[in-house]
Write a protein that holds these residues in place. Structure first.
Motif, PDB file in Angstrom:
ATOM      1  N   ASP A  22       0.843  -1.166  -0.021  1.00  0.00           N
ATOM      2  CA  ASP A  22       0.060   0.014   0.033  1.00  0.00           C
ATOM      3  C   ASP A  22       0.904   1.240  -0.136  1.00  0.00           C
ATOM      4  OD1 ASP A  22      -2.185  -1.375  -0.265  1.00  0.00           O
ATOM      5  OD2 ASP A  22      -2.795  -1.135   2.055  1.00  0.00           O
ATOM      6  N   ASP A  23       1.952   1.206   0.733  1.00  0.00           N
ATOM      7  CA  ASP A  23       2.879   2.395   0.813  1.00  0.00           C
ATOM      8  C   ASP A  23       3.791   2.696  -0.732  1.00  0.00           C
ATOM      9  OD1 ASP A  23       2.415   2.835   3.468  1.00  0.00           O
ATOM     10  OD2 ASP A  23       4.289   1.793   3.859  1.00  0.00           O
ATOM     11  N   ARG A  25       2.104   1.534  -3.582  1.00  0.00           N
ATOM     12  CA  ARG A  25       0.933   1.695  -4.586  1.00  0.00           C
ATOM     13  C   ARG A  25       0.638   3.470  -4.524  1.00  0.00           C
ATOM     14  NH1 ARG A  25      -1.668  -2.438  -2.996  1.00  0.00           N
ATOM     15  NH2 ARG A  25      -0.949  -3.717  -4.419  1.00  0.00           N
ATOM     16  N   ALA A  26       0.614   3.672  -3.204  1.00  0.00           N
ATOM     17  CA  ALA A  26       0.378   5.226  -2.925  1.00  0.00           C
ATOM     18  C   ALA A  26       1.208   6.247  -3.765  1.00  0.00           C
ATOM     19  CB  ALA A  26       0.296   5.522  -1.535  1.00  0.00           C
ATOM     20  N   ARG A  46       1.195  -0.010 -11.508  1.00  0.00           N
ATOM     21  CA  ARG A  46       1.259  -0.143  -9.978  1.00  0.00           C
ATOM     22  C   ARG A  46       1.505  -1.644  -9.673  1.00  0.00           C
ATOM     23  NH1 ARG A  46      -3.000   3.639  -7.377  1.00  0.00           N
ATOM     24  NH2 ARG A  46      -4.553   2.281  -8.476  1.00  0.00           N
ATOM     25  N   ASP A  47       0.836  -2.491 -10.228  1.00  0.00           N
ATOM     26  CA  ASP A  47       0.993  -4.069  -9.674  1.00  0.00           C
ATOM     27  C   ASP A  47       2.407  -4.467  -9.954  1.00  0.00           C
ATOM     28  OD1 ASP A  47      -1.612  -4.062  -9.005  1.00  0.00           O
ATOM     29  OD2 ASP A  47      -2.263  -5.136 -10.598  1.00  0.00           O
TER      30      ASP A  47
END
Length: 117
Positions: A22-23, A25-26, A46-47
């Motif tokens: 999540d960090d 991806r943000a 992103r993935d």
């Protein structure tokens, strides 16, 4: 814009230390590209960025990092940095292209290892 790039670098360092998806991806738009070298095949989206980041990630807090902006415009920042690990020192140049919301659409890094004396 300096506040935007400072916020982005703070997020990058948080992701660097945590390796938390999540960090990471943000930091990036859905269709972002991440280049580990200027002519390297980029990580797309992103993935893939999250997966590759975790695959090559550093251990948390095993470095010191200093940075300063070189050029900052409405949508692009060039950052000069120095990363010290226990056994190596790297000088970095980053080109970060930013979306209006402050996430990166493109990230390219150049890194040079400092010769040992």
């Amino acid at each position: 814009m300096n506040d935007v790039i400072t916020h982005w670098i703070d997020g990058y360092r948080r992701a660097w230390d945590s390796n938390a998806p999540d960090d990471i991806r943000a930091l990036f738009t859905e269709d972002a590209e991440y280049r580990t070298r200027p002519h390297a095949k980029p990580w797309h989206g992103r993935d893939e960025i999250v997966a590759k980041w975790i695959e090559v990630g550093d251990e948390p807090n095993d470095y010191t990092f200093e940075w300063q902006p070189v050029v900052v415009t409405d949508d692009t920042a060039v950052v000069q940095a120095k990363t010290d690990y226990v056994d190596n020192t790297y000088h970095n140049l980053w080109v970060i292209r930013l979306a209006p919301d402050g996430r990166a659409t493109s990230f390219t890094e150049w890194w040079m290892e400092e010769p040992r004396s």
